[in-house]
Design an enzyme around this catalytic site. Structure first.
Site, mmCIF file in Angstrom:
data_model
loop_
_atom_site.group_PDB
_atom_site.id
_atom_site.type_symbol
_atom_site.label_atom_id
_atom_site.label_comp_id
_atom_site.label_asym_id
_atom_site.label_seq_id
_atom_site.Cartn_x
_atom_site.Cartn_y
_atom_site.Cartn_z
ATOM 1 N N SER A 189 0.848 -1.197 0.000
ATOM 2 C CA SER A 189 0.000 0.000 0.000
ATOM 3 C C SER A 189 0.878 1.239 0.000
ATOM 4 C CB SER A 189 -0.864 0.032 1.252
ATOM 5 O OG SER A 189 -0.078 0.393 2.379
ATOM 6 N N ASP A 190 0.364 2.332 -0.514
ATOM 7 C CA ASP A 190 1.063 3.603 -0.319
ATOM 8 C C ASP A 190 1.068 3.889 1.189
ATOM 9 O OD1 ASP A 190 2.414 5.967 -0.688
ATOM 10 O OD2 ASP A 190 1.140 6.663 -2.317
ATOM 11 N N CYS A 191 1.971 4.778 1.623
ATOM 12 C CA CYS A 191 2.241 4.840 3.058
ATOM 13 C C CYS A 191 1.052 5.377 3.838
ATOM 14 C CB CYS A 191 3.527 5.596 3.299
ATOM 15 S SG CYS A 191 4.881 4.609 2.604
#
Ligand SMILES: *[C@@H]1O[C@H](CO)[C@@H](O)[C@H](O)[C@H]1NC(C)=O
Ligand SMILES: *[C@@H]1O[C@H](CO)[C@@H](O)[C@H](O)[C@H]1NC(C)=O
Ligand SMILES: *[C@@H]1O[C@H](CO)[C@@H](O)[C@H](O)[C@H]1NC(C)=O
Length: 766
Positions: A289-291
């Protein structure tokens, strides 16, 4: 304390600090030298296949331990000889310090900083894309070996540069799906490809999947933005670069984005993750996932009722790793509440472990493994830094050159005035997702080296790129130009104008920069050359139309050696061959088109003009593919078919009745390949690189693009030299369309192939 007391202490201090630097070791599991009993674990056994090793490791973990492997800071399990591993490192255009997995120190104070990606893409040279990736992965491995870097790098960014205002457009290879695909897969290969099959030199990651290109536009934030995207635009614009990363580049990871697509967060969309990436494209690796994306979809988007539901839906949708702490925190409770099966957690961590095994992380001490010999002396080598300069030269785009004003002759061009906020910048040149570079050559330093006999006067004019009225010093700039034989204006942007989390609202040069360029030009005695340093495009119609400005160059953010590369081009040591990877729109586009309107295709009923050269119907300042050379190239079409026959079985519905398009199927696509033979001649007097673009215009069915790039090839030719270039066209791969439902179609009827002004008509029939 006396001096003689201090000396030994000082010596001891040096020795200690030297020791702490040298004592840095790489992070790895299965240290059988340190603990021979680890050799009994099958997951440490290099002779076994990856699946068996993964299965063995997962089988040894408790549920509580397992969920600790779902976050970017993976836990240590000391009883199994597994240290904590930080997954998050970045290497967009050089090893970067963004991301906690990588650091610079006195041992490795910097790494080679290549141009920001948008400029490298402008080279249209796939060999260069891979060459840069190889250097970056070598420097990354060298840093890993001394404990300064991880093995997994969340680069490249292959989102389509859909809107010119996007603050992160600089990170991408531009607006064209084919160029983005070729860039992504070529760079990934350079980063990843190892000597042994299925091993990885380092792990790359293509991001941000998908339709992510609004950061913060007029307060609309990426964290809550819901991108409304048609199946057709997803199929022929947003997804192709990701597909190519996975299928052609064999990338080890794909990152899902923050935004929603049609009401669903991408990291919780099983069609996008398990269906498309894992199912259709067969990703060999992990989905990350993106952060804090999972946290964002729960806390900011309120997409699920409970944190356990958010953990369950993302993992079940195909997410394997959370950049963040949300999944490690909430997944155990999700399993205990019966919302998530433990086998789903096993699958996720299994994909992560498989990637680490391919990287050699479970193979024991890396000093005995391939790349184990790399160290600090392999970083910032002369060759690597030369490639950074070469990449910048290859990308720089010459947009205007009246009366062949360029190249300048260093012995006869006389005095120089170098004017503008970007004349002597360092950090500006390396853009974002940067590392500490080996060193910098600023534009001014490059010019001083190249024109050592010229008197050079340098005036910034503005205190920085925002060029506010405050600190605006027009008169000294005008005076310098009035006395110089050549005036070089270096203007544009930096991260204060366009960056992650910050989109532009207009396309004009910032602040008083336009006034600076116009007034200095009026005052100038000699030639005026305008250099734009930026990621995104500007509306510089005024300069394009100003006869006193002879030449215009776009130099992107050209990396650590940018100033040397700019001078190489201005003084003709290198013949420019870059081509614009994006459309340069007029300001009127930004006035009327909301950045949040994701549609690629125009809508004549509302006056919506569409986006990118493939669909946009309005006026442009400069077009995708524009770029001049100091020499001339001529094309000739030698051979291409006039007719392509689609083999249909007798029972096919289009066999008797006439159809405008036919569904792409495997049997249909057999024997639909052909070659296009071109001849290219350098008819001028200077050696140079040249990109041949093969575009096509399909018949007007299914809202098809008006023009579409189906192939490009860069050649380098000596004066008067000629070369034959063959494009191998696979009709279904290169010339099929995506219809309104997202299905691939072969359009029947007349297709036009274009190379420059050449046109060739190709009829496709049954
Ligand atoms: C590693 O696996 C191979 C192949 O199964 C086996 O022959 C060997 O004994 C194993 N090594 C150890 C240390 O268990
Ligand atoms: C240009 O920048 C370099 C590097 O920061 C600096 O050493 C030099 O003094 C600057 N030159 C001028 C004229 O400002
Ligand atoms: C492409 O880049 C490579 C690596 O820098 C270089 O050797 C080659 O000459 C370039 N090709 C062209 C056509 O410029």
């Amino acid at each position: 304390m006396s001096r003689s007391d201090i000396y030994p202490l000082f010596f001891l201090f040096c020795l200690l600090s030297f020791r702490t630097v040298l004592a840095q070791n790489p992070i790895f599991a299965c240290d059988v030298d340190g603990n021979p009993s680890l050799a009994n674990f099958a997951f440490c056994n290099r002779s076994l296949d990856i699946d068996s090793r993964v299965k063995d490791l997962v089988g040894r973990l408790t549920l509580q331990e397992k969920v600790g492997f779902l976050g970017n800071k993976a836990v240590a399990v000391s009883r199994l000889g597994i240290p904590s591993y930080e997954w998050w490192s970045e290497a967009l255009h050089g090893v970067s310090y963004v991301g906690p997995g990588t650091h610079f120190s006195s041992l490795v104070p910097g790494a080679t900083s290549f141009p920001q990606v948008i400029l490298t893409a402008a080279s249209f040279n796939t060999t260069l894309f891979t060459a840069i990736g190889k250097v970056v992965s070598t420097e990354a491995r060298a840093m890993y070996n001394v404990g300064l870097a991880g093995l997994t790098f969340w680069s490249p960014n292959v989102n389509i540069f859909r809107d010119p205002r996007w603050g992160r457009g600089q990170e991408t290879p531009g607006e064209d799906p084919l160029l983005s695909s070729k860039y992504g897969s070529s760079y990934v290969k350079g980063l990843q490809e190892a000597d042994e099959p299925d091993k990885l030199k380092v792990g790359a990651c293509c991001k941000h999947y998908t339709a992510y290109d609004v950061d913060n536009w007029k307060g609309i934030q990426r964290y809550t933005f819901n991108a409304i995207v048609t199946k057709q635009d997803l199929g022929d614009t947003f997804n192709p670069p990701f597909k190519s990363c996975v299928i052609d580049g064999n990338v080890a990871s794909v990152m899902c984005s923050y935004n929603q697509v049609n009401g669903k967060p991408t990291c919780a969309d099983s069609d996008l993750l398990a269906g498309t990436i894992r199912g259709d494209w067969k990703l060999n690796g992990y989905i990350v996932s993106d952060c804090d994306s999972v946290d964002v979809l729960y806390n900011s988007q309120h997409y699920t009722k409970t944190p356990e539901d958010a953990a369950a839906i993302t993992i079940k949708s195909g997410l394997d790793l959370d950049c963040g702490t949300f999944l490690p925190q909430h997944s155990q409770a999700a399993v205990q509440a019966g919302k998530l099966a433990e086998t789903d957690v096993d699958r996720a961590i299994g994909n992560n472990f498989a990637t680490q095994i391919r990287l050699g992380f479970f193979d024991g001490n890396p000093s005995k493994l391939p790349y184990g010999g790399l160290g600090p002396s392999d970083v910032c080598t002369k060759d690597n830094q030369e490639l950074a300069r070469e990449a910048a030269r290859q990308g720089i785009v010459l947009l205007k050159n009246s009366n062949d004003a360029l190249p300048l002759n260093p012995s006869t061009s006389g005095s120089l005035a170098v004017i503008g906020p970007n004349i002597n910048v360092t950090k500006t040149m390396i853009g974002n997702y940067e590392g500490t570079p080996c060193k910098y050559t600023t534009p001014l330093q490059g010019l001083i080296q190249a024109a050592s006999n010229s008197k050079i006067t340098a005036v910034q004019g503005c205190s920085d790129v925002s060029c506010s009225a405050n600190g605006f010093q027009l008169n000294p700039a005008k005076q310098a130009a009035a006395q110089a034989d050549v005036t070089i204006l270096i203007v544009g942007a930096d991260q204060s104008i366009e960056r992650e989390g910050f989109d532009r609202t207009d396309l004009n040069l910032p602040g008083q920069q336009t006034v600076l360029v116009q007034e200095v030009t009026k005052a100038a005695k000699g030639l005026v050359i305008l250099v734009i340093m930026s990621g995104g495009p500007f509306d510089i119609t005024f300069a394009k139309n100003d006869d006193k400005i002879s030449s215009i160059l776009w130099v992107g953010y050209p990396g650590e050696a940018g100033g040397a590369a700019i001078a190489d081009v201005l003084y003709g040591k290198f013949n420019p061959s870059g081509r614009l990877p994006v459309t340069w729109y007029p300001q009127s586009f930004a006035d009327k088109v909301p950045m949040t309107d994701m549609r690629m295709r125009p809508d004549s009923s509302t006056g919506y003009p569409g986006r990118t050269y493939r669909f946009y119907t309005g006026d442009v300042v400069y077009s995708f593919g524009d770029g001049l050379s100091y020499t001339n190239f001529k094309h000739k079409l030698i051979n291409a078919p006039k007719l392509v026959s689609v083999p249909l079985e007798e029972g096919h519905e289009c066999y008797k009745k006439s159809c405008s398009s036919i569904d792409v199927t495997e049997s249909l696509c057999q024997n639909l390949a052909f070659d296009v033979h071109m001849r290219v001649v350098n008819s001028g007097a200077m050696v140079g690189g040249h990109t041949i673009f093969l575009f096509y215009t399909p018949p007007n069915v299914h809202n098809s693009p008006k023009k579409h790039l189906l192939g490009f090839e860069k050649v380098k030719l000596e004066p008067k030299a000629a070369r034959n270039v063959v494009f191998s066209v696979d009709f279904c791969r290169d010339m099929s369309l995506v219809d309104e439902m997202g299905n691939k179609k072969v359009a029947l009827g007349s297709h036009v192939l274009h190379v420059g002004d050449l046109k060739h008509f190709l009829t496709v029939g049954v």
